[in-house]
Enzyme design. Structure first.
Site, PDB file in Angstrom:
ATOM      1  N   ASP A 113     -67.439   8.771 -39.189  1.00 14.46           N
ATOM      2  CA  ASP A 113     -67.335   7.423 -38.648  1.00 14.46           C
ATOM      3  C   ASP A 113     -65.875   7.011 -38.744  1.00 14.46           C
ATOM      4  O   ASP A 113     -65.131   7.525 -39.582  1.00 14.46           O
ATOM      5  CB  ASP A 113     -68.210   6.449 -39.444  1.00 14.46           C
ATOM      6  N   ASP A 133     -61.808   9.244 -36.179  1.00 16.53           N
ATOM      7  CA  ASP A 133     -61.598   8.404 -35.002  1.00 16.53           C
ATOM      8  C   ASP A 133     -61.647   9.329 -33.795  1.00 16.53           C
ATOM      9  O   ASP A 133     -60.780  10.193 -33.635  1.00 16.53           O
ATOM     10  CB  ASP A 133     -60.242   7.714 -35.109  1.00 16.53           C
ATOM     11  N   ASN A 170     -72.500  10.207 -30.952  1.00 13.84           N
ATOM     12  CA  ASN A 170     -73.034   8.850 -30.940  1.00 13.84           C
ATOM     13  C   ASN A 170     -71.948   7.782 -30.849  1.00 13.84           C
ATOM     14  O   ASN A 170     -72.241   6.631 -30.544  1.00 13.84           O
ATOM     15  CB  ASN A 170     -73.864   8.632 -32.215  1.00 13.84           C
ATOM     16  N   TYR A 175     -68.327  -0.616 -20.104  1.00 15.03           N
ATOM     17  CA  TYR A 175     -69.318   0.143 -20.872  1.00 15.03           C
ATOM     18  C   TYR A 175     -70.234   0.945 -19.955  1.00 15.03           C
ATOM     19  O   TYR A 175     -70.532   2.115 -20.222  1.00 15.03           O
ATOM     20  CB  TYR A 175     -70.128  -0.838 -21.721  1.00 15.03           C
ATOM     21  N   ALA A 221     -81.824  -0.927 -28.684  1.00 17.86           N
ATOM     22  CA  ALA A 221     -82.168  -0.585 -30.066  1.00 17.86           C
ATOM     23  C   ALA A 221     -81.413  -1.546 -30.971  1.00 17.86           C
ATOM     24  O   ALA A 221     -80.191  -1.644 -30.902  1.00 17.86           O
ATOM     25  CB  ALA A 221     -81.789   0.860 -30.379  1.00 17.86           C
TER      26      ALA A 221
END
Length: 262
Positions: free
Chosen positions: A49, A77, A104, A170, A203
């Site tokens: 992460d 990153d 992800n 996005y 979600a």
């Protein structure tokens, strides 16, 4: 109609002996749920992460449950190629193999196109699309060299198919992830690697609440046939399916994890 989530499905050892990498795995979102599900299915997992503190906390929690021998962490990153390379080198060094990669990492935001800056556009594209490209490339290079096959699962979104105001950057990034998935799958099939994607609709997790208005969340929830949002682990279940042998003939597919009405 509003329904409750089903009972949490226990693991069935679908991924025993496999080694996996999951990006953006800190916290309570889809990445964190996926890391836990992979571990419950028998895999060893390297979690990463960009948020080092949250990653340390999440990795410690997973290691307490599943053992330090099966949980490794490294901040990464995905906009930095050197950090991406270090992450995948660590996975191979730690476990001697790389079987499953779940891309992800992504970045959202809301802005109408007329108000959107170049920086807003570029930042979302660099994390969400370019980051997936960098990690997919790193995974495929190592899987091809190893000659042991493997699976890559990318996290896309239904907005890659369906229009939503304020989400041009996005949506464009997620549509790009879908196209990247299909093209990478054709190339990777030659050395026995499958590449698929999931496309969740809604979600719920704490970060989403911070970056989305209550009005929009209510509107999006109302579109779902079940009258509720998905739990992150419900998306993770489909990722596990795509990572497992149960999807052995699937590659280049984008699977919607959605109860949105047609």
């Amino acid at each position: 109609m509003t329904t409750s989530p089903p009972p949490y499905e226990p693991g069935h050892h679908l991924l025993g002996g496999r080694a996996a990498v999951v990006t953006a795995a800190a916290g309570a979102g889809i990445g964190g749920a996926t890391a836990r599900r992979l571990l419950e299915e028998g895999a060893s997992v390297v979690v990463s992460d960009a948020h080092a503190r949250r990653l340390k906390e999440s990795a410690a929690e997973l290691a307490d449950t599943f053992g330090t021998d099966r949980v490794t962490s490294l901040p990464c990153d995905v906009t930095d190629e050197d950090q991406v390379a270090a992450l995948f080198d660590l996975a191979v060094e730690r476990h001697g193999r790389l079987d499953v990669v779940v891309n992800n990492a992504g970045l959202g935001g809301t802005a109408d196109l007329v108000d959107m800056s170049d920086e807003q556009w570029s930042k979302v594209l660099d994390v969400t699309l370019n980051g997936t490209f960098r990690c997919t490339r790193a995974a495929l290079r190592r899987m091809k060299a190893a000659g042991q096959g493997g699976v890559v699962v990318n996290n896309a979104s239904v907005v890659g198919w369906r229009a939503q105001r304020g989400q041009a950057h996005y949506a464009a990034a997620k549509a790009g992830v879908m196209a990247l998935t299909r093209c990478a799958a054709l190339e990777a099939a030659e050395f026995g690697v499958r590449v698929n994607a999931v496309a969740p609709s809604l979600a719920m997790h704490p970060h989403l609440v911070k970056v989305t208005t209550p009005e929009l969340l209510e509107e999006l929830t109302a579109r779902e046939a079940f009258g509720r949002y998905a739990e992150p682990w419900e998306v993770a279940n489909v990722i596990v399916f795509l990572a497992s042998g149960y999807s052995s003939y699937m590659t280049g597919e984008v699977v919607a994890v959605s109860s949105q009405r047609a």
